[in-house]
Write an enzyme that holds these catalytic residues in place. Structure first.
Site, PDB file in Angstrom:
ATOM      1  N   HIS A   1       0.841  -1.208   0.000  1.00 49.62           N
ATOM      2  CA  HIS A   1       0.000   0.000   0.000  1.00 49.62           C
ATOM      3  C   HIS A   1       0.871   1.252   0.000  1.00 49.62           C
ATOM      4  O   HIS A   1       0.644   2.189  -0.777  1.00 49.62           O
ATOM      5  CB  HIS A   1      -0.911  -0.027   1.228  1.00 49.62           C
ATOM      6  CG  HIS A   1      -1.747   1.191   1.388  1.00 49.62           C
ATOM      7  ND1 HIS A   1      -2.983   1.326   0.803  1.00 49.62           N
ATOM      8  CD2 HIS A   1      -1.518   2.353   2.059  1.00 49.62           C
ATOM      9  CE1 HIS A   1      -3.475   2.516   1.103  1.00 49.62           C
ATOM     10  NE2 HIS A   1      -2.609   3.157   1.875  1.00 49.62           N
ATOM     11  N   GLU A   2       1.874   1.282   0.869  1.00 51.00           N
ATOM     12  CA  GLU A   2       2.758   2.453   0.939  1.00 51.00           C
ATOM     13  C   GLU A   2       3.591   2.601  -0.338  1.00 51.00           C
ATOM     14  O   GLU A   2       3.804   3.718  -0.819  1.00 51.00           O
ATOM     15  CB  GLU A   2       3.657   2.374   2.173  1.00 51.00           C
ATOM     16  CG  GLU A   2       2.908   2.398   3.494  1.00 51.00           C
ATOM     17  CD  GLU A   2       1.945   3.561   3.651  1.00 51.00           C
ATOM     18  OE1 GLU A   2       2.251   4.672   3.152  1.00 51.00           O
ATOM     19  OE2 GLU A   2       0.888   3.372   4.264  1.00 51.00           O
TER      20      GLU A   2
ATOM     21  N   HIS B   1       1.595   4.436  -2.882  1.00 53.30           N
ATOM     22  CA  HIS B   1       1.584   5.902  -2.741  1.00 53.30           C
ATOM     23  C   HIS B   1       2.794   6.519  -3.430  1.00 53.30           C
ATOM     24  O   HIS B   1       2.695   7.537  -4.114  1.00 53.30           O
ATOM     25  CB  HIS B   1       1.591   6.314  -1.265  1.00 53.30           C
ATOM     26  CG  HIS B   1       0.291   6.130  -0.575  1.00 53.30           C
ATOM     27  ND1 HIS B   1      -0.877   6.748  -0.963  1.00 53.30           N
ATOM     28  CD2 HIS B   1      -0.028   5.382   0.522  1.00 53.30           C
ATOM     29  CE1 HIS B   1      -1.855   6.399  -0.159  1.00 53.30           C
ATOM     30  NE2 HIS B   1      -1.375   5.569   0.756  1.00 53.30           N
TER      31      HIS B   1
END
Length: 158
Positions: free
Chosen positions: A125-126, A129
């Site tokens: 998920h990170e 980003h």
């Protein structure tokens, strides 16, 4: 700021903007931050994060998180970034990323996760980003908003 000066300012700002292709969506987008600037911002903020939060003192855990993160980063949309993965010494349940490939998980989050797949999900998920350049997009939106307020203040006297 006078009207002539404002138009010069707008022209200078637009000259520094570049159209870039988002590596995740494939769509063109205006960006005021180059990849080199993203890297520089991430590097500077990384020092601040490490100083303020501290790095969790467990080399084996750091190596484990880094290994999983690097495996995921290698198959991301931006595998050539100098990715770093750090466990910070905070009891909070959180993870976050900085531009340029800096990813952090808190020791509090690690205590909350049940297995490696959950950690991989958080790190992925990170990484998402960073690869989608969310920080660069936010910076560009903020600069555009500030420009709009500056222009508005010229034409709408107090």
């Amino acid at each position: 700021m006078r009207k002539g000066t404002c138009f010069l300012f707008v022209a200078m700002l637009m000259a520094t903007a570049a159209c870039a292709t988002n590596p995740v969506t494939g769509k063109s987008q205006v960006s005021l931050l180059s990849e080199a600037e993203e890297l520089a911002i991430g590097q500077q903020q990384d020092l601040e994060i490490r100083r303020e939060m501290g790095v969790y003192d467990d080399p084996k855990l750091q190596a484990y998180v880094t290994e999983i993160g690097q495996d995921l980063a290698r198959v991301s949309h931006r595998p050539n970034l100098p990715w770093t993965f750090t466990v910070v010494d905070s009891p909070a349940i959180n993870a976050f990323a900085l531009p340029g490939g800096y990813v952090y998980v808190t020791r509090g989050l690690l205590a909350y996760l049940d297995d490696e797949s959950e950690l991989a999900g958080v790190l992925g998920h990170e990484i998402g980003h960073v690869t989608a350049r969310h920080a660069a997009q936010a910076y560009t939106r903020q600069a555009e908003a500030n420009l709009g307020l500056t222009v508005l203040s010229i034409f709408v006297p107090c």
